[in-house]
Enzyme design. Structure first.
Site, mmCIF file in Angstrom:
data_model
loop_
_atom_site.group_PDB
_atom_site.id
_atom_site.type_symbol
_atom_site.label_atom_id
_atom_site.label_comp_id
_atom_site.label_asym_id
_atom_site.label_seq_id
_atom_site.Cartn_x
_atom_site.Cartn_y
_atom_site.Cartn_z
ATOM 1 C CB SER A 128 -0.951 -0.064 1.203
ATOM 2 O OG SER A 128 -2.006 0.845 1.085
ATOM 3 C CG ASP A 153 -6.219 -2.846 -3.626
ATOM 4 O OD1 ASP A 153 -6.824 -2.088 -2.845
ATOM 5 O OD2 ASP A 153 -5.067 -3.263 -3.410
ATOM 6 C CG HIS A 183 -5.383 -2.951 0.566
ATOM 7 N ND1 HIS A 183 -4.972 -2.259 -0.561
ATOM 8 C CD2 HIS A 183 -4.692 -2.411 1.610
ATOM 9 C CE1 HIS A 183 -4.079 -1.355 -0.203
ATOM 10 N NE2 HIS A 183 -3.877 -1.435 1.094
#
Length: 519
Positions: free
Chosen positions: A234, A458, A486
């Site tokens: 991320s 995602d 995610h």
């Protein structure tokens, strides 16, 4: 912007022992069966002029415990507060090393869980297998670190728990869309920003991704690695890409999972995330309606309308939780978003929405508290404060036309969340220091091959961002995971996992972009 974080993505799969560790804080403790820390000769070659002593420092390692099997070593490493001025004072960076199970490590594998603001120390200490998978635990010393401003490192400090509750959960008294409401929100933002400045001892202007990337190179040198091996999730993909731009010749094996496009402005980031969460919510609705115990009925369009009605209802008349907090539309959106990070949370989301429809806010606040890492009225880390600090320094203010474009995109592509997604007030407008970051493509010319993983649905880091980042990087290779949730590595897709493990273990680089269908 919605933040990415390993706890939300991992919530459905972490063991009970991990949850206990989170509650207890899992302070490192000396183990009774200490295994000596590996001999690590610092690498000082290439250290920035004037900062060589930081790279050559000796480290006082202490044995500490992790939740899973393995031997762990913990330390505090000294870094400069200001990378442009070696005389401006020091900060401390908290580091944990989970030693290679084999006893012979290929080197260090640094891990960042995202955020910005999530703790890498917590991730490795409490969920090392989730972080990198068992095969890499066998062959690497896995290194978790808290970036500057975060957790056990020299940290951003703003409010105590009671004041944080008021900042996050108090609902303005004026109606949505009025000048009076904007004034209330502005006052709250100014108070929060002022508290962060007062309580953070001059750290705020130095809490930037560029500074954190320079810290990462320092950690590489201190731990004795000539090249960086790194797995960033991320926001951690942005940290890793920034590192590669600053230190392309120091890139070894780098995987960026759930990529961020560094070139798009803040408002557009938020708009694309809104669209991503709408897409994830629609996938949840389709699954929910096809099963049992779904709080909605009829078609998917009917269900979206029912959710919209529920949001409007709590916006007009918030529900009171058993602890006295009020669940309005903003907190309800946060709870929904928290659950949408992982497909494994969908049943919990259905249960929490059922509670809301029946007038009970407690279970939804459980999802909200997971998002903020809050437990029994206390915040287990400073991730909310650090998230604010990094974003306010990294993102320049957007011009009015970009904000208008973003708002229009949210209205079109995220109709369920659009009325509650954005605000006329930006915390960063009240931040006491101007942003120093910029929004530009990252190319990292001269870096070794870098793998970028994108998941097609995602919600937090939309697939298009990973594709854009892989294209921008001069040596980027895109690995596509077809699926929900995610990030993509260690999520049950053997095609993705095998490619990543082969890259770290054997330096095998895919011949080109790779698409991995859902299993």
């Amino acid at each position: 912007m919605i933040r990415g974080g390993w706890r939300r993505a991992a919530a459905a799969v972490l063991a009970v022992g991990v949850a206990v560790a989170l509650v207890a804080g899992c302070t490192p403790k000396r183990s009774s069966d200490d295994r000596p820390a590996p001999h690590r000769t610092p690498v000082t070659q290439g250290a920035p002029a004037g900062f060589e002593a930081y790279y050559g420092q000796s480290v006082d390692w202490e044995s500490c415990r992790g939740v899973g099997d393995g031997d762990y070593q913990c330390a505090q490493i000294t870094a400069p507060k200001d990378w442009s001025d070696a005389g401006a004072g020091d900060i401390e960076l908290s580091v944990i090393v989970r030693l290679a199970s084999s006893g012979t490590a290929k080197g260090s594998l640094f891990v960042n869980p995202g955020g910005p603001g999530a703790s890498g120390v917590d991730m490795v200490q409490q969920a090392a297998s989730f972080a990198v998978g068992d095969e890499l635990l066998d062959s690497y010393d896995v290194v978790g670190f808290d970036p500057r401003g975060v957790g056990r490192s020299t940290a951003v400090r703003c409010l105590d728990a009671a004041a944080m509750d008021r900042y996050l959960f108090d609902i303005p008294s004026a109606p949505r869309g009025t000048a009076e409401r904007t004034s209330e929100q502005q006052s709250s933002a100014e108070s929060f920003a002022r508290a962060c400045d007062v309580n953070s001892d001059g750290l705020l202007p130095h809490v930037t991704t560029e500074s954190a990337a320079r810290d990462l190179d320092l950690l590489r040198g201190v731990l004795g690695d000539r090249k960086l091996s790194y797995l960033g999730y991320s926001y951690g993909s942005y940290l890793g890409a920034t590192y590669a731009e600053l230190f392309p010749k120091n890139v070894g094996r780098v995987v960026l999972d759930g990529g961020l496009d560094p070139s798009i402005p803040s408002a557009i980031v938020g708009a694309r995330q809104a669209a991503g969460f709408q897409s994830a919510f629609d996938a949840y609705l389709a699954n929910c309606l096809a099963g049992s115990d779904c709080p909605f009925s009829g078609t998917e369009a009917n269900a979206r309308q029912q959710m919209g009605d529920a949001l409007a209802a709590v916006d007009a008349s918030p529900l009171t939780a058993s602890d006295g907090r009020k669940l309005g539309a903003d907190s309800l959106v946060t709870g929904i978003v928290s659950a949408l990070y992982s497909e494994g949370n969908w049943s919990s989301l259905s249960s929490a929405i059922t509670g809301v429809l029946e007038g009970d806010a407690d279970e939804m606040f459980g999802l909200v508290d997971r998002y903020y890492n809050r437990y029994e009225g206390q915040y287990l880390d400073n991730s909310t404060e650090a998230f604010s600090a990094y974003n306010c320094m990294d993102y320049p203010a957007d011009p009015a036309d970009v904000v208008e474009e973003a708002n229009a995109e949210v209205a079109e592509k995220a109709p369920t969340f659009a009325p509650y997604w954005s605000s006329d007030v930006s915390l960063c407008d009240a931040w006491p220091y101007p942003p120093t970051g910029s929004r530009d493509e990252i190319h990292a010319e001269g870096a070794a091959p870098i793998l970028v993983i994108g998941t097609t649905n995602d919600p937090a880091t939309p697939y298009e961002w990973s594709a854009a980042l892989a294209k921008q990087l001069s040596s980027g290779i895109l690995l596509t995971r077809v699926g929900e949730g995610h990030t993509g590595f260690n999520k049950g897709n053997a095609c993705i996992d095998d490619a990543v493990v082969a890259y770290f273990e054997d330096d095998r680089v895919p011949d080109g972009d790779l698409r991995c269908e859902a299993p």
